[in-house]
Design a protein around this motif. Structure first.
Motif, short mmCIF file in Angstrom:
data_model
loop_
_atom_site.label_atom_id
_atom_site.label_comp_id
_atom_site.label_asym_id
_atom_site.label_seq_id
_atom_site.Cartn_x
_atom_site.Cartn_y
_atom_site.Cartn_z
N GLY A 1 -7.36 8.62 -6.05
CA GLY A 1 -6.72 8.69 -7.35
C GLY A 1 -5.58 7.69 -7.47
O GLY A 1 -5.34 6.87 -6.58
N MET A 2 -4.86 7.77 -8.57
CA MET A 2 -3.76 6.85 -8.85
C MET A 2 -2.56 7.13 -7.94
O MET A 2 -2.18 8.28 -7.75
CB MET A 2 -3.35 6.94 -10.32
N VAL A 3 -2.01 6.07 -7.38
CA VAL A 3 -0.84 6.19 -6.50
C VAL A 3 0.14 5.07 -6.83
O VAL A 3 -0.19 4.09 -7.50
CB VAL A 3 -1.23 6.11 -5.02
N GLU A 4 1.35 5.22 -6.34
CA GLU A 4 2.38 4.19 -6.45
C GLU A 4 2.89 3.90 -5.04
O GLU A 4 3.38 4.80 -4.36
CB GLU A 4 3.50 4.65 -7.37
N LEU A 5 2.75 2.66 -4.64
CA LEU A 5 3.07 2.28 -3.27
C LEU A 5 4.06 1.12 -3.23
O LEU A 5 4.08 0.28 -4.13
CB LEU A 5 1.79 1.88 -2.52
N GLU A 6 4.81 1.09 -2.16
CA GLU A 6 5.75 -0.01 -1.94
C GLU A 6 5.63 -0.44 -0.49
O GLU A 6 5.51 0.39 0.41
CB GLU A 6 7.18 0.43 -2.24
N GLY A 7 5.62 -1.73 -0.27
CA GLY A 7 5.49 -2.21 1.09
C GLY A 7 5.56 -3.72 1.16
O GLY A 7 5.86 -4.40 0.17
N THR A 8 5.25 -4.24 2.33
CA THR A 8 5.29 -5.67 2.58
C THR A 8 3.87 -6.23 2.55
O THR A 8 2.94 -5.60 3.05
CB THR A 8 5.93 -5.96 3.96
N VAL A 9 3.71 -7.40 1.98
CA VAL A 9 2.37 -7.98 1.86
C VAL A 9 2.09 -8.93 3.01
O VAL A 9 3.00 -9.52 3.60
CB VAL A 9 2.21 -8.74 0.52
N ALA A 10 0.79 -9.03 3.35
CA ALA A 10 0.33 -9.93 4.40
C ALA A 10 -1.04 -10.44 4.01
O ALA A 10 -1.82 -9.73 3.37
CB ALA A 10 0.28 -9.20 5.75
N PRO A 11 -1.38 -11.68 4.37
CA PRO A 11 -2.69 -12.22 4.00
C PRO A 11 -3.82 -11.60 4.81
O PRO A 11 -3.61 -11.09 5.90
CB PRO A 11 -2.54 -13.72 4.31
N ILE A 12 -5.01 -11.66 4.27
CA ILE A 12 -6.22 -11.23 4.96
C ILE A 12 -6.97 -12.49 5.39
O ILE A 12 -7.33 -13.32 4.55
CB ILE A 12 -7.12 -10.36 4.06
N GLU B 1 5.71 1.18 7.51
CA GLU B 1 5.75 1.64 8.89
C GLU B 1 4.72 2.73 9.18
O GLU B 1 4.50 3.09 10.35
CB GLU B 1 7.15 2.16 9.24
N THR B 2 4.05 3.26 8.14
CA THR B 2 3.11 4.36 8.34
C THR B 2 1.65 3.95 8.27
O THR B 2 0.76 4.68 8.73
CB THR B 2 3.34 5.47 7.30
N GLY B 3 1.35 2.82 7.63
CA GLY B 3 -0.05 2.44 7.48
C GLY B 3 -0.23 1.16 6.70
O GLY B 3 0.72 0.46 6.35
N ARG B 4 -1.50 0.87 6.44
CA ARG B 4 -1.86 -0.38 5.76
C ARG B 4 -3.01 -0.12 4.81
O ARG B 4 -3.96 0.61 5.14
CB ARG B 4 -2.25 -1.42 6.79
N VAL B 5 -2.95 -0.73 3.61
CA VAL B 5 -4.05 -0.68 2.66
C VAL B 5 -4.40 -2.11 2.24
O VAL B 5 -3.59 -3.03 2.34
CB VAL B 5 -3.70 0.15 1.41
N ARG B 6 -5.63 -2.25 1.77
CA ARG B 6 -6.07 -3.53 1.22
C ARG B 6 -5.92 -3.45 -0.30
O ARG B 6 -6.37 -2.47 -0.92
CB ARG B 6 -7.52 -3.80 1.62
#
Length: 274
Positions: free
Chosen positions: A54-65, A123-128
């Protein structure tokens, strides 16, 4: 007779200004509401957000794939997403069908966007993140074409390769000397606006979380446009800065709205005592 016509003119003008003031106040209320909503929401760690769809709001640091990037057209910066707009001050040579900017002072000559998929991590995980069909709300940089300063080389190449931006006037373009003079004179009428997301930058994203079928990417889930009408929205600043941006926008709109209503009071006073 003159007094009656003047009174009617004042009344019509007052109604128009009142409508403008009301519009600005309405927009200010929306901006303040968005800022308040953002400030009230607590940050959700990525690991918790990916445990449900579902819909979420996230904040974090970006990194290339896989080191995939795109090149921003005005700064020449390798980045993960960018938007750009080329604007020109409206004058007699501006194309009649050119769309206007929000302030009505500039015509939009060209615009575009490009992005690649990237990681968002804390610090808890990563999403694409899949920015396809996304909306970009970016803070921007503006490069102005000033007579005493040359443009950066990437913008010079962009202007030369973009007919809608390079051409000043069909007649002047046919005479090199006149074209050069005209180009020099109108330099400060051009604005090149660019916003981008660079690797290592902290951003804020609203979108739909789904299981990531491409597990080889090493992501816990994918954030993309969901089935709902609203698509993924990506801000190139953290949530707090995004809230502050809405607050500043609301402040400007409030001032304009109050100024318009004050003008209505003055016009109303003139209407009554004419």
């Amino acid at each position: 007779m003159i007094s009656t016509l003047l009174s009617i003119a004042i009344l019509v003008l007052a109604v128009g200004v009142l409508g403008i003031g009301g519009l600005y106040l309405y927009r200010a209320s929306r901006s303040f509401r968005s800022a308040y909503t953002l400030r009230q929401r607590c940050r959700t760690p990525i690991r918790e957000a990916v445990d449900h769809s579902g819909m979420v709001e996230l904040e974090g640091t970006v990194a290339p794939i896989d080191s995939k990037t795109v090149t921003a057209p005005f700064s020449g910066t390798d980045c993960l997403a960018y938007i750009y707009r080329t604007k020109e001050r409206i004058d007699s040579s501006t194309p009649a069908d050119a769309p206007r900017s929000s302030d009505g002072k500039y015509a939009l000559l060209d615009e575009g966007t490009e992005a690649v998929e990237f990681f968002l991590e804390d610090e808890t995980g990563r999403v694409r993140v899949d920015p396809t069909s996304g909306e970009f709300e970016f803070s921007t940089e503006t490069y102005e074409h000033m007579p005493w300063r040359d443009l950066p080389e990437p913008i010079t190449r962009y202007v030369e390769s973009t007919p809608a931006v390079d051409s000043q006037d069909p007649v002047l373009d046919s005479v090199p000397i006149l074209s050069a003079i005209a180009t020099w004179l109108v330099r400060n009428d051009r604005r090149f606006v660019e916003g981008r997301i660079e690797s290592g930058q902290s951003i804020y994203v609203r979108g739909s979380v789904e299981p990531d079928s491409r597990w080889e990417t090493g992501a816990d889930a994918i954030v993309e446009s969901g089935s709902e009408p609203s698509s993924i929205v990506i801000y190139n600043v953290p949530k707090r800065a995004t809230a502050w941006r809405f607050a500043k926008r609301g402040g400007r709109e409030l001032v304009l709205g109050v100024a318009a209503l004050s003008a209505v009071v003055v016009l109303g006073y003139g209407y009554v005592f004419v």
